[in-house]
Design a protein around this motif. Structure first.
Motif, PDB file in Angstrom:
ATOM      1  N   LEU A 271       2.604 -34.408 -53.138  1.00 14.29           N
ATOM      2  CA  LEU A 271       2.776 -35.269 -51.946  1.00 14.29           C
ATOM      3  C   LEU A 271       4.137 -34.760 -51.046  1.00 14.29           C
ATOM      4  CD1 LEU A 271       1.214 -38.545 -52.865  1.00 14.29           C
ATOM      5  CD2 LEU A 271       0.239 -36.672 -51.537  1.00 14.29           C
ATOM      6  N   THR A 272       5.209 -34.599 -51.977  1.00 15.35           N
ATOM      7  CA  THR A 272       6.348 -34.189 -51.670  1.00 15.35           C
ATOM      8  C   THR A 272       6.386 -32.747 -50.946  1.00 15.35           C
ATOM      9  OG1 THR A 272       7.546 -35.347 -53.336  1.00 15.35           O
ATOM     10  CG2 THR A 272       8.843 -33.478 -51.938  1.00 15.35           C
ATOM     11  N   LEU A 273       5.651 -31.697 -51.655  1.00 17.01           N
ATOM     12  CA  LEU A 273       5.493 -30.480 -50.732  1.00 17.01           C
ATOM     13  C   LEU A 273       4.575 -30.510 -49.740  1.00 17.01           C
ATOM     14  CD1 LEU A 273       4.698 -28.233 -53.940  1.00 17.01           C
ATOM     15  CD2 LEU A 273       6.729 -28.260 -52.563  1.00 17.01           C
ATOM     16  N   TYR A 274       3.566 -31.532 -49.638  1.00 16.09           N
ATOM     17  CA  TYR A 274       2.651 -31.576 -48.306  1.00 16.09           C
ATOM     18  C   TYR A 274       3.583 -32.216 -47.171  1.00 16.09           C
ATOM     19  CZ  TYR A 274      -0.601 -33.807 -45.061  1.00 16.09           C
ATOM     20  OH  TYR A 274      -1.419 -33.794 -44.011  1.00 16.09           O
ATOM     21  N   ASN A 275       4.471 -33.222 -47.485  1.00 11.03           N
ATOM     22  CA  ASN A 275       5.308 -33.673 -46.407  1.00 11.03           C
ATOM     23  C   ASN A 275       6.345 -32.894 -45.876  1.00 11.03           C
ATOM     24  OD1 ASN A 275       4.226 -36.463 -46.802  1.00 11.03           O
ATOM     25  ND2 ASN A 275       5.312 -36.994 -48.115  1.00 11.03           N
ATOM     26  N   GLN A 276       6.727 -31.800 -46.812  1.00  8.85           N
ATOM     27  CA  GLN A 276       7.566 -30.877 -46.464  1.00  8.85           C
ATOM     28  C   GLN A 276       6.841 -29.778 -45.655  1.00  8.85           C
ATOM     29  OE1 GLN A 276       9.384 -29.778 -50.056  1.00  8.85           O
ATOM     30  NE2 GLN A 276      10.884 -31.415 -50.258  1.00  8.85           N
ATOM     31  N   LYS A 277       5.756 -29.936 -45.448  1.00 12.25           N
ATOM     32  CA  LYS A 277       4.535 -29.046 -44.770  1.00 12.25           C
ATOM     33  C   LYS A 277       4.734 -27.539 -45.584  1.00 12.25           C
ATOM     34  CE  LYS A 277       5.629 -31.347 -40.351  1.00 12.25           C
ATOM     35  NZ  LYS A 277       4.084 -32.189 -40.644  1.00 12.25           N
ATOM     36  N   LYS A 278       4.803 -27.635 -46.828  1.00  9.06           N
ATOM     37  CA  LYS A 278       4.898 -26.426 -47.592  1.00  9.06           C
ATOM     38  C   LYS A 278       3.317 -26.188 -48.212  1.00  9.06           C
ATOM     39  CE  LYS A 278       9.608 -26.287 -48.979  1.00  9.06           C
ATOM     40  NZ  LYS A 278      10.565 -26.320 -50.222  1.00  9.06           N
ATOM     41  N   ILE A 279       2.540 -27.146 -48.207  1.00  6.01           N
ATOM     42  CA  ILE A 279       1.076 -26.852 -48.456  1.00  6.01           C
ATOM     43  C   ILE A 279       0.127 -27.907 -47.477  1.00  6.01           C
ATOM     44  CG2 ILE A 279       1.951 -26.574 -50.989  1.00  6.01           C
ATOM     45  CD1 ILE A 279       0.839 -29.428 -51.476  1.00  6.01           C
ATOM     46  N   LYS A 280      -0.991 -27.182 -47.498  1.00 10.36           N
ATOM     47  CA  LYS A 280      -1.806 -28.264 -46.790  1.00 10.36           C
ATOM     48  C   LYS A 280      -3.451 -27.778 -47.211  1.00 10.36           C
ATOM     49  CE  LYS A 280      -3.077 -28.753 -41.854  1.00 10.36           C
ATOM     50  NZ  LYS A 280      -2.941 -30.279 -41.789  1.00 10.36           N
ATOM     51  N   PRO A 281      -4.335 -28.579 -47.572  1.00 12.91           N
ATOM     52  CA  PRO A 281      -5.507 -28.302 -47.852  1.00 12.91           C
ATOM     53  C   PRO A 281      -6.448 -27.589 -46.559  1.00 12.91           C
ATOM     54  CG  PRO A 281      -5.368 -30.502 -47.544  1.00 12.91           C
ATOM     55  CD  PRO A 281      -3.855 -30.065 -47.490  1.00 12.91           C
ATOM     56  N   VAL A 282      -7.287 -26.821 -47.188  1.00 18.44           N
ATOM     57  CA  VAL A 282      -8.283 -26.017 -46.288  1.00 18.44           C
ATOM     58  C   VAL A 282      -9.389 -26.525 -46.393  1.00 18.44           C
ATOM     59  CG1 VAL A 282      -9.150 -23.810 -45.756  1.00 18.44           C
ATOM     60  CG2 VAL A 282      -6.717 -23.746 -46.572  1.00 18.44           C
ATOM     61  N   VAL A 283      -9.858 -27.142 -45.032  1.00 19.31           N
ATOM     62  CA  VAL A 283     -11.288 -27.771 -45.223  1.00 19.31           C
ATOM     63  C   VAL A 283     -11.952 -26.793 -44.512  1.00 19.31           C
ATOM     64  CG1 VAL A 283     -12.885 -29.514 -44.293  1.00 19.31           C
ATOM     65  CG2 VAL A 283     -10.253 -30.004 -44.872  1.00 19.31           C
ATOM     66  N   ASP A 284     -13.297 -26.479 -45.163  1.00 19.42           N
ATOM     67  CA  ASP A 284     -14.308 -25.477 -44.887  1.00 19.42           C
ATOM     68  C   ASP A 284     -15.218 -25.911 -43.736  1.00 19.42           C
ATOM     69  OD1 ASP A 284     -16.020 -22.993 -45.224  1.00 19.42           O
ATOM     70  OD2 ASP A 284     -17.434 -24.426 -45.283  1.00 19.42           O
ATOM     71  N   SER A 285     -15.576 -27.210 -43.855  1.00 20.28           N
ATOM     72  CA  SER A 285     -16.780 -27.730 -42.977  1.00 20.28           C
ATOM     73  C   SER A 285     -17.178 -29.280 -43.551  1.00 20.28           C
ATOM     74  CB  SER A 285     -17.987 -26.958 -42.863  1.00 20.28           C
ATOM     75  OG  SER A 285     -18.521 -26.678 -44.354  1.00 20.28           O
TER      76      SER A 285
ATOM     77  N   ILE B 287     -16.765 -30.783 -47.254  1.00 23.24           N
ATOM     78  CA  ILE B 287     -16.415 -32.194 -47.419  1.00 23.24           C
ATOM     79  C   ILE B 287     -17.746 -33.084 -46.819  1.00 23.24           C
ATOM     80  CG2 ILE B 287     -15.216 -34.143 -46.429  1.00 23.24           C
ATOM     81  CD1 ILE B 287     -13.517 -32.238 -48.441  1.00 23.24           C
ATOM     82  N   LEU B 288     -18.221 -34.071 -47.749  1.00 25.04           N
ATOM     83  CA  LEU B 288     -18.922 -35.023 -47.287  1.00 25.04           C
ATOM     84  C   LEU B 288     -18.285 -36.081 -46.519  1.00 25.04           C
ATOM     85  CD1 LEU B 288     -21.429 -35.410 -50.439  1.00 25.04           C
ATOM     86  CD2 LEU B 288     -21.614 -34.032 -48.503  1.00 25.04           C
ATOM     87  N   ASP B 289     -18.964 -36.388 -45.209  1.00 29.11           N
ATOM     88  CA  ASP B 289     -18.204 -37.233 -44.231  1.00 29.11           C
ATOM     89  C   ASP B 289     -19.149 -38.322 -44.246  1.00 29.11           C
ATOM     90  OD1 ASP B 289     -17.376 -38.722 -42.154  1.00 29.11           O
ATOM     91  OD2 ASP B 289     -16.549 -36.826 -40.888  1.00 29.11           O
ATOM     92  N   VAL B 290     -18.720 -39.315 -44.849  1.00 24.42           N
ATOM     93  CA  VAL B 290     -19.604 -40.556 -44.715  1.00 24.42           C
ATOM     94  C   VAL B 290     -19.997 -41.112 -43.394  1.00 24.42           C
ATOM     95  CG1 VAL B 290     -20.002 -42.827 -45.884  1.00 24.42           C
ATOM     96  CG2 VAL B 290     -18.845 -41.268 -47.029  1.00 24.42           C
TER      97      VAL B 290
END
Length: 403
Positions: A333-347, A371-374
């Protein structure tokens, strides 16, 4: 929420399995928040074993958090669960799914750290593909403010697995090299991003050629999974690589071990080569098992090589290492907040479109996480088309089985 009742198309209505919803007959109506929609696996087998049904809504026990689900992650492992090819699966009917994101709706007794309304992501030991889940507080994490629910559902399992394999098992350091199979998938893309946080790491990615344009910038070198990637890697790195991450198994085990440098680490974290058809195949399982190179400990000793296995879900749910995972999540989460990682969502897919989503994974068509979007309403045309294709596929299988 996805519309129901009068607003629901006929194509969607016939996907609701009334028989599987019997357990909700003696509870109050969904208007009183006692029922929920969930994806139910009626038995191990093909796509026709999946249904969206009504199920009694769970309530949190002591030490648990109740989450109103917004998005769920879909993994290749879920396909293996459907087929019954994993070890000791629960007896069906069951609700699949191991990760989700959503909003805390309530907490059980002696549950600290979360309040109603918190945006969270969580690991769940099955039952994630539903409108509401309950899971122990140790498996729940608060989401960063900038993270969306689909991103959160794509984050926890993929990035924690990638991080632990690279840094906890293989001890990735500056200047090392990594070979990763299925580089276009959710874990593959997480591996590539995490490698980029370490200076001078070379990433060799293996993926289907149609994904190359989309992912070529995420890895150093990219090869078609259908080519002789061993020779291609050796042309660039004659000594081999430091780390091999294998989610395929079968013949790739021997190839991976052969590519390791001295003191290199091969990690098996999946066995997708054992899945070929829509249903469990003893032939595919036996073939993949036969192709696995039998490991000789003396040879490992002589060549200074390490072979390891990794299962995040076993680590969490069977081996009780949730505190270690929590520490890893904090780093991520530290890496995410530093914008060094970001999940890739296909659909994004509605719950009622789970069959189509699972087929996309089976075809290895995804780049990043499905992703299943409820709250997503199903696409009527897609549902109608997919049901027709499924019927035709089942007819063809039945026809050839009689020949």
């Amino acid at each position: 929420m996805a519309k129901e009742g009068a607003d629901m198309t006929e194509e969607t209505e016939h996907m609701i399995d009334k028989n599987l919803g019997k357990e909700g007959d003696n509870v109050e109506s969904s208007a009183h928040a006692k029922e929920m929609r969930a994806v139910m696996l009626a038995g191990f087998g093909g796509l026709n074993k999946l249904r969206v049904t009504k199920k009694t809504m769970p309530e949190p026990q002591e030490g648990e958090v109740k989450i109103r689900v917004k998005a769920c992650g879909l993994n290749f492992l879920d396909l293996m669960v459907r087929q019954g090819t994993i070890d000791n699966p629960p007896k069906p009917p069951l609700v699949p799914g191991f990760e989700c994101s959503g909003i805390v709706e309530s907490v059980g007794e002696n549950t600290k750290g979360f309040e109603i309304g918190d945006r969270v992501m969580a690991f769940v030991n099955y039952n994630a593909w539903a409108e509401v889940v309950c899971t122990p507080v140790d498996f729940v994490y608060k989401m960063p403010d900038e993270m969306t629910f689909p991103e959160a559902a794509a984050f926890s399992l993929n990035f924690v697995a990638a991080y632990m394999m690279l840094f906890e098992v293989a001890n990735l350091r500056e200047g090392m090299s990594v070979l990763v199979h299925s580089a276009g998938g959710g874990v593959g893309q997480a591996v590539a991003q995490l490698c980029s946080t370490v200076p001078s790491v070379t990433v060799f990615g293996i993926a289907s050629c149609f994904k190359h344009v989309a992912i070529r910038d995420s890895v150093t070198h990219l090869f078609d999974r259908n080519t002789d990637y061993v020779q291609e890697v050796k042309k660039l790195s004659p000594e081999g690589v430091d780390i091999v991450l294998d989610c395929l198994c079968g013949e790739n085990t021997g190839k991976g071990l052969g590519l390791l440098k001295p003191l290199g680490t091969y990690i098996l974290y999946g066995a997708s080569n054992m899945v070929t058809g829509e249903t469990k195949s003893f032939f595919s399982f036996a073939k993949s098992w036969w192709q696995v190179e039998k490991v000789n400990p003396i040879k490992l000793y002589e060549e200074n090589k390490v072979i390891a296995g990794f299962s995040l879900l076993n680590l969490l749910f069977k081996q009780g290492r949730c505190n270690l995972v929590k520490t890893v999540m904090e780093k991520l989460l530290t890496l995410y907040n530093q914008k060094k990682i970001k999940p890739v969502v296909d659909s994004l897919w509605a719950l009622e479109e789970v069959k189509e989503a699972m087929q996309r994974i089976h075809d290895r068509g995804n780049i990043g996480k499905l992703i299943l979007d409820v709250e997503k309403s199903p696409t009527p045309l897609l549902v109608e088309l997919s049901e027709g294709l499924l019927s035709n596929w089942l007819f063809v299988q039945s026809h050839f089985a009689q020949l």
